[in-house]
Design a protein around this motif. Sequence first.
Motif, short mmCIF file in Angstrom:
data_model
loop_
_atom_site.label_atom_id
_atom_site.label_comp_id
_atom_site.label_asym_id
_atom_site.label_seq_id
_atom_site.Cartn_x
_atom_site.Cartn_y
_atom_site.Cartn_z
N ARG A 197 0.84 -1.20 0.00
CA ARG A 197 0.00 0.00 0.00
C ARG A 197 0.87 1.24 0.00
O ARG A 197 1.89 1.28 0.68
CB ARG A 197 -0.91 0.02 1.24
CG ARG A 197 -1.98 -1.07 1.24
CD ARG A 197 -2.81 -0.98 2.50
NE ARG A 197 -3.88 -1.97 2.52
CZ ARG A 197 -4.72 -2.14 3.52
NH1 ARG A 197 -4.61 -1.38 4.60
NH2 ARG A 197 -5.66 -3.06 3.47
N TRP A 198 0.40 2.25 -0.72
CA TRP A 198 1.10 3.54 -0.71
C TRP A 198 0.13 4.63 -1.16
O TRP A 198 -0.81 4.36 -1.92
CB TRP A 198 2.33 3.50 -1.62
CG TRP A 198 2.03 3.45 -3.10
CD1 TRP A 198 1.94 4.48 -3.97
CD2 TRP A 198 1.78 2.26 -3.88
NE1 TRP A 198 1.65 4.04 -5.23
CE2 TRP A 198 1.56 2.68 -5.21
CE3 TRP A 198 1.72 0.90 -3.57
CZ2 TRP A 198 1.28 1.77 -6.22
CZ3 TRP A 198 1.45 0.01 -4.58
CH2 TRP A 198 1.22 0.43 -5.90
N GLY A 231 1.36 12.85 -4.93
CA GLY A 231 2.76 13.10 -5.32
C GLY A 231 3.30 12.04 -6.26
O GLY A 231 2.66 11.66 -7.26
N GLU A 232 4.48 11.51 -5.91
CA GLU A 232 5.14 10.54 -6.78
C GLU A 232 4.48 9.17 -6.73
O GLU A 232 4.81 8.29 -7.53
CB GLU A 232 6.62 10.41 -6.38
CG GLU A 232 7.40 11.70 -6.55
CD GLU A 232 8.86 11.51 -6.17
OE1 GLU A 232 9.20 10.40 -5.73
OE2 GLU A 232 9.64 12.47 -6.34
N GLY A 233 3.57 8.93 -5.78
CA GLY A 233 2.91 7.63 -5.69
C GLY A 233 2.07 7.30 -6.90
O GLY A 233 1.80 6.13 -7.18
N SER A 264 10.75 -2.83 6.14
CA SER A 264 11.00 -1.64 6.96
C SER A 264 12.47 -1.25 7.02
O SER A 264 12.80 -0.10 7.33
CB SER A 264 10.46 -1.86 8.38
OG SER A 264 11.08 -2.98 8.97
N SER A 265 13.36 -2.18 6.72
CA SER A 265 14.79 -1.88 6.79
C SER A 265 15.36 -1.39 5.46
O SER A 265 16.55 -1.08 5.38
CB SER A 265 15.57 -3.13 7.24
OG SER A 265 15.40 -4.19 6.30
N GLN A 266 14.54 -1.31 4.42
CA GLN A 266 15.02 -0.86 3.12
C GLN A 266 15.19 0.66 3.13
O GLN A 266 14.41 1.38 3.74
CB GLN A 266 14.05 -1.28 2.01
CG GLN A 266 13.83 -2.78 1.91
CD GLN A 266 15.12 -3.53 1.63
OE1 GLN A 266 15.92 -3.14 0.77
NE2 GLN A 266 15.34 -4.60 2.37
N GLU A 267 16.20 1.12 2.46
CA GLU A 267 16.51 2.55 2.39
C GLU A 267 16.51 3.01 0.95
O GLU A 267 16.72 2.22 0.03
CB GLU A 267 17.87 2.83 3.05
CG GLU A 267 17.93 2.47 4.53
CD GLU A 267 19.31 2.74 5.11
OE1 GLU A 267 20.21 3.09 4.31
OE2 GLU A 267 19.48 2.58 6.33
N GLY A 268 16.27 4.29 0.79
CA GLY A 268 16.28 4.87 -0.55
C GLY A 268 14.95 5.52 -0.88
O GLY A 268 13.89 5.22 -0.29
N THR A 295 10.74 4.75 0.26
CA THR A 295 10.04 5.61 1.22
C THR A 295 8.62 5.96 0.76
O THR A 295 7.80 6.38 1.57
CB THR A 295 10.83 6.91 1.44
OG1 THR A 295 11.07 7.54 0.16
CG2 THR A 295 12.16 6.61 2.12
N ARG A 296 8.34 5.83 -0.52
CA ARG A 296 7.01 6.16 -1.01
C ARG A 296 5.96 5.14 -0.55
O ARG A 296 4.77 5.44 -0.53
CB ARG A 296 7.00 6.25 -2.53
CG ARG A 296 7.15 4.92 -3.22
CD ARG A 296 7.19 5.06 -4.73
NE ARG A 296 8.43 5.68 -5.18
CZ ARG A 296 8.74 5.87 -6.46
NH1 ARG A 296 7.89 5.51 -7.41
NH2 ARG A 296 9.90 6.44 -6.80
N PHE A 297 6.39 3.92 -0.21
CA PHE A 297 5.45 2.87 0.20
C PHE A 297 5.14 3.00 1.69
O PHE A 297 6.01 3.31 2.50
CB PHE A 297 6.03 1.48 -0.09
CG PHE A 297 6.32 1.26 -1.56
CD1 PHE A 297 5.29 1.11 -2.45
CD2 PHE A 297 7.63 1.22 -2.03
CE1 PHE A 297 5.55 0.91 -3.80
CE2 PHE A 297 7.89 1.03 -3.36
CZ PHE A 297 6.85 0.88 -4.26
N ASP A 298 3.88 2.72 2.03
CA ASP A 298 3.45 2.84 3.42
C ASP A 298 3.59 1.53 4.19
O ASP A 298 4.07 1.52 5.32
CB ASP A 298 1.98 3.28 3.48
CG ASP A 298 1.46 3.39 4.89
OD1 ASP A 298 1.82 4.36 5.58
OD2 ASP A 298 0.71 2.50 5.31
N SER A 299 3.17 0.42 3.60
CA SER A 299 3.21 -0.84 4.32
C SER A 299 3.26 -2.01 3.35
O SER A 299 2.80 -1.90 2.20
CB SER A 299 1.98 -0.99 5.23
OG SER A 299 0.81 -1.03 4.45
#
Length: 394
Positions: A187-188, A192-194, A255-259, A263-267
Motif C-alpha cells: 500500500r502507498w 505526489g510521486e505515488g 521496513s529496513s530498506q533505504e532509498g 520511502t514512497r510505500f506505506d506498508s
Amino acid sequence: MPSDDLKNYATSNTDFYQLLDITFESSQRDLDRQWRKTALKYHPDKVGNDPIAKEKFHLAQIGYDLLSDPTTKALYDNTRNARLQRKRQSELFEGKRRQMKDDLEARERGVKRAREEEDDQEKLEQELRRLAEDGKRRRKEREEALKKDLEEEATQAQNGMGVTSPRGSMVGGSTGVSELDRTVKVRWPLEGEGDTVTDNDLSSLFSTFGKVESVTMLRPKEIRLGKKKKKQLTAICMVQYSSIVGAHAAVEDFSSQEGKDWTRFDSVSWAADKEPDSINMANGSSAVPSPSTPSRGTQSPASFLERASRPGTPTPVGQANGANGPKKMPSFSSFSAAFSTPKASPFGKGLGANSPSLEELTMIRLKNAEKRRLAEELQRQDERDAAVEVEGSR
C-alpha cells in the motif's frame, strides 16, 4: 335644612369631611372656616354655569348643616365608619383573593412548566434513541460495506493469482504453497510521486526479496494510512512470489530498506492479512522428519540447512560481525530454488499438499534464528560497552 332631610343625607355615601377638607376631630370653628372657603371656591357667581361646581356647592352647604348638628353628625359618623370598615374589609378580601388567585396561577404555571419540562425531556430521550439507532444502522452499513470490500479484494486477488487444483498444487505456481500464502499486499498513497508507480517498478523493486511471478494492481481506495486521521486515496497492489521465502522476506525486511524508491510505500503485509499457517509451523516446535544419517565424508545440502537452523548451532562471531559491529542480516531468499525436495524423499513426508517444502521451511527458520542471534549479539555488545563506560568513569 330640616333634620329629616339631614338624616337622609347622613346615610348617603358622600364624604363631607373630604369635601370640606376637615377631619373627624375638627372643631366647629374649623368647620366654619372651611365652609366659607369651600363656598367661595364653588359659588355659582364665581364658577358660572359649571354643573359640577354647583353640585359641590350644594353638598358643601348640606355637609356644613349636617356636621354642625351633633345628632346628625353622630349618625353620619357611625354610617361613615361602617362604610369605611366595609371598604377596608373588601380591600382586605380583595387582597387575599388576589393572593389566592396569584398563587393558583403560579401553581398552574408551575404545573405547566413541569409538564413542558417533561415533554422536553421526553423529546430529548426520543432524539437520543433516534441518534443511537441511526448510529447503529450506520455502523452496520459500514461493517457490511467493509466486509463487501474485503470480499471483493480477496476475489480480485484470487482471480489474479490462479486457481487451486484438487491435488493442492497452484496453477501458474512453482511450489506446493498456495498462491495466497506466497502473496504480499503493498500500500502507498497516490499523492505526489505515488501516482507514477508502475507494475514494472514494483516487480523490479520487490524482486530484491525473491523471484516475483506476478504483480496485480487493485482499485484504489480511500483509507487511513498509519496514524493519520484523514483518509487518503491509496493504491493497493498484490505481489506474488515464486516462493513463500520471498514473501516472508518482503514482509519482514521491508521496513529496513533505504532509498527514495522505498520511502514512497506505506506498508507491506500478507495478502490474507495474517501470517500463513506454514510460517507458524516453521516458527513452531514441530519437528521435521529426519533423514537417514549420511556418511561422515558426505553431507547433503538439506541436512546442512537443517543443522544450521537449530538455535543451539554455534556460529563464529567474526563471520557475522565486521570490524565495526554486526552487519545487516543476510537474506536467504535466493537459496529457495537451490534445492528441490523429491516427493519420495524423507524430507517431504508429513508435509501437506499446500505446505512449503523443507528447503523453504529451513530458509525461514534459518532467517529467524539469524535474527535472534544478531539481536542477542547486539545486546551483549551493548552490555560490554556499558561495562567499559562504567570502568572508565571510575
